[in-house]
Structures are given as C-alpha cells and as structure tokens.
Scaffold this motif. Structure first.
Motif, short mmCIF file in Angstrom:
data_model
loop_
_atom_site.label_atom_id
_atom_site.label_comp_id
_atom_site.label_asym_id
_atom_site.label_seq_id
_atom_site.Cartn_x
_atom_site.Cartn_y
_atom_site.Cartn_z
N VAL A 128 0.85 -1.19 0.00
CA VAL A 128 0.00 0.00 0.00
C VAL A 128 0.88 1.23 0.00
O VAL A 128 1.89 1.30 0.72
N GLY A 129 0.55 2.20 -0.84
CA GLY A 129 1.33 3.43 -0.89
C GLY A 129 1.07 4.30 0.34
O GLY A 129 -0.02 4.25 0.92
N ILE A 130 2.06 5.10 0.71
CA ILE A 130 1.93 5.98 1.86
C ILE A 130 2.14 7.43 1.41
O ILE A 130 3.19 7.78 0.86
N ILE A 131 1.11 8.25 1.64
CA ILE A 131 1.18 9.69 1.37
C ILE A 131 1.22 10.37 2.73
O ILE A 131 0.26 10.27 3.50
N LEU A 132 2.31 11.04 3.05
CA LEU A 132 2.49 11.59 4.39
C LEU A 132 2.09 13.06 4.44
O LEU A 132 2.58 13.88 3.64
#
Length: 247
Positions: free
Chosen positions: A71-75
């Motif tokens: 899963v991609g992580i957008i911080l």
C-alpha cells in the motif's frame, strides 16, 4: 527524475487511477469516531486493499508494523492547527521531506488555501516543498481548499489547482463540485486529481463514478470510510468502484 515515477506507480495503478484512504483527521479533529483506535482502523482498512493511505508522521512511525508493503503511503507534512485554534488561517510546515523519506513515505501532501489570508503563505509552502521534492525524487500532492464563502467556487478552485500545478504539484486533492462543473477543474491541469469525500454520504459511490466521468483519477476518502459500519467492506467497494468504472 525516475524516483517520482516509481513512487507514483505505488499509488496510481496501471490504469492510472487510485483509491486512497485518508486517515489524517486526528491531527486536526482529535480522536473522532472511527479513529479512536487508529491501529485497529488501519488494519481494517488494509484488509480492504486500498491503493494508498494518507497518514500523519506520528501514526506512520508508531503503526508501521500493521501496514502492508503493497500500500502506498502519502504523508501529511503540514498542519499545526486543531479545531480549537482561534485562527485557523492556513497550515504550517510540520515535517520535512527528508523525514518523510526516512519514515518510508511514497509521497507527501500539503494543504493549500486560496481566496483568503492563507493564500500567499500556502502557495509559498507549495513552491518550497515542490523544490525539495524534485531534489529528493518524491511526489508532491497538494490539497486545494477555498477560504471564501463558497467552498465549491469552481473558478476559484480551478485557479488554485492551476497555481499548485504551476508551482510543482504532481497530483491534487479537491472537493467534488458537481458533474456540470468539475470538468472545468480537471481540464485546468495535466496532472491527476483525486476527490475528497467530506461528510458521510449514502450516494458516495455515485459521486465517485460521476467524478471519474468528468476527469477525476480517483478518490481520497476519509470519514466515509473510517466511519462506515463495515470499514473493510467499504474499502473493497470503493476500490472496485474506482478501478472498474475507470475501464
């Protein structure tokens, strides 16, 4: 600059669309329903197989062990204001791009307010972070919000997304303005636009399909998801809605 391209592929699937789940509300709104036990919510969301999550740095740092690698992580790297702030004008920079990379983020997201006191400092943050993101090869998402009395002012939002793009944004998040107007916004920039969910809406899936028909490249939903009766099933339906309707 292939680093950005590789990281964007972790968020946007081969069809060019993405179903993102926003779990960053706690920084502003506190332990609201659905986010009281953030680890439990993350686990339920992950089981639904979203494309990416929007998280705050502390949550990613403390809950990384319950986040799967696919899963991609957008911080979220701006904030510093809660619902109790006497002056909620715009967000300050709270986390560096370097720290986001150390935490394992695939992208960063900043808030950008237009048509109000927060416009100039917000756009300055966008420009400075865009430069840092280019240097480090990490994508920049910009969430554009209007501060004027009409939050769905299409001309205002179209101007805001264009300004963010011109300053270096790689993708955008905005509220959906309706089928008869949203194409004005999506046609203003050659980069992906995700729609925000806002309050729970029983017709959210119809909104998703309509938004995609008018140029959206997916969603970044929060409360619709984590306040659903069955969080995992809602995520599954949302992912299916985004990617099947995009075909």
């Amino acid at each position: 600059m292939y680093g950005k391209s590789l990281r964007l592929k972790r968020i946007f699937k081969p069809d060019g669309y993405s179903a993102v789940i926003a779990l960053d509300h706690g920084q502003f709104q506190g332990p609201i329903p659905g986010l009281v036990d953030i680890r439990d919510t993350i686990q339920k969301v992950i089981m639904g197989k979203p494309d990416a999550l929007i998280l705050n740095p502390g949550v990613l740092n403390k809950c990384h062990d319950c986040i799967s690698g696919d899963v991609g992580i957008i911080l979220r790297i701006t904030g510093a204001s809660t619902n109790y702030s006497p002056k909620f004008d715009f967000h300050r920079l709270t986390t560096s791009v370097d720290h986001a990379l150390r935490l394992g983020a695939d992208a960063v997201i900043v808030m950008c307010f237009v048509a109000g006191d927060g416009e100039i400092p917000s756009l300055e943050i966008v420009a400075k972070i865009a430069e840092q993101c280019d240097k480090e090869g990490i994508p920049l998402f910009v969430e554009v919000l209007s501060q004027n009395s009409k939050s769905n002012d299409v001309t205002c939002i179209a101007t805001g997304v264009r300004a963010a793009f011109e300053l270096g944004a790689d993708a955008l998040k905005v509220y959906y303005t309706g089928g008869d107007t949203f194409s004005t916004i999506t046609s203003a920039v050659p980069i992906p636009i995700l729609i925000a969910g806002g309050p729970k809406d029983l017709d959210a899936f119809s909104m998703v399909r309509e938004a995609i028909d008018h140029g959206a490249k997916g969603v970044a939903f929060g409360r619709n998801v984590f306040q659903a009766d069955d969080v995992t099933e809602y995520v599954r339906k949302l992912v299916s809605c985004v990617h099947h309707h995009a075909k």
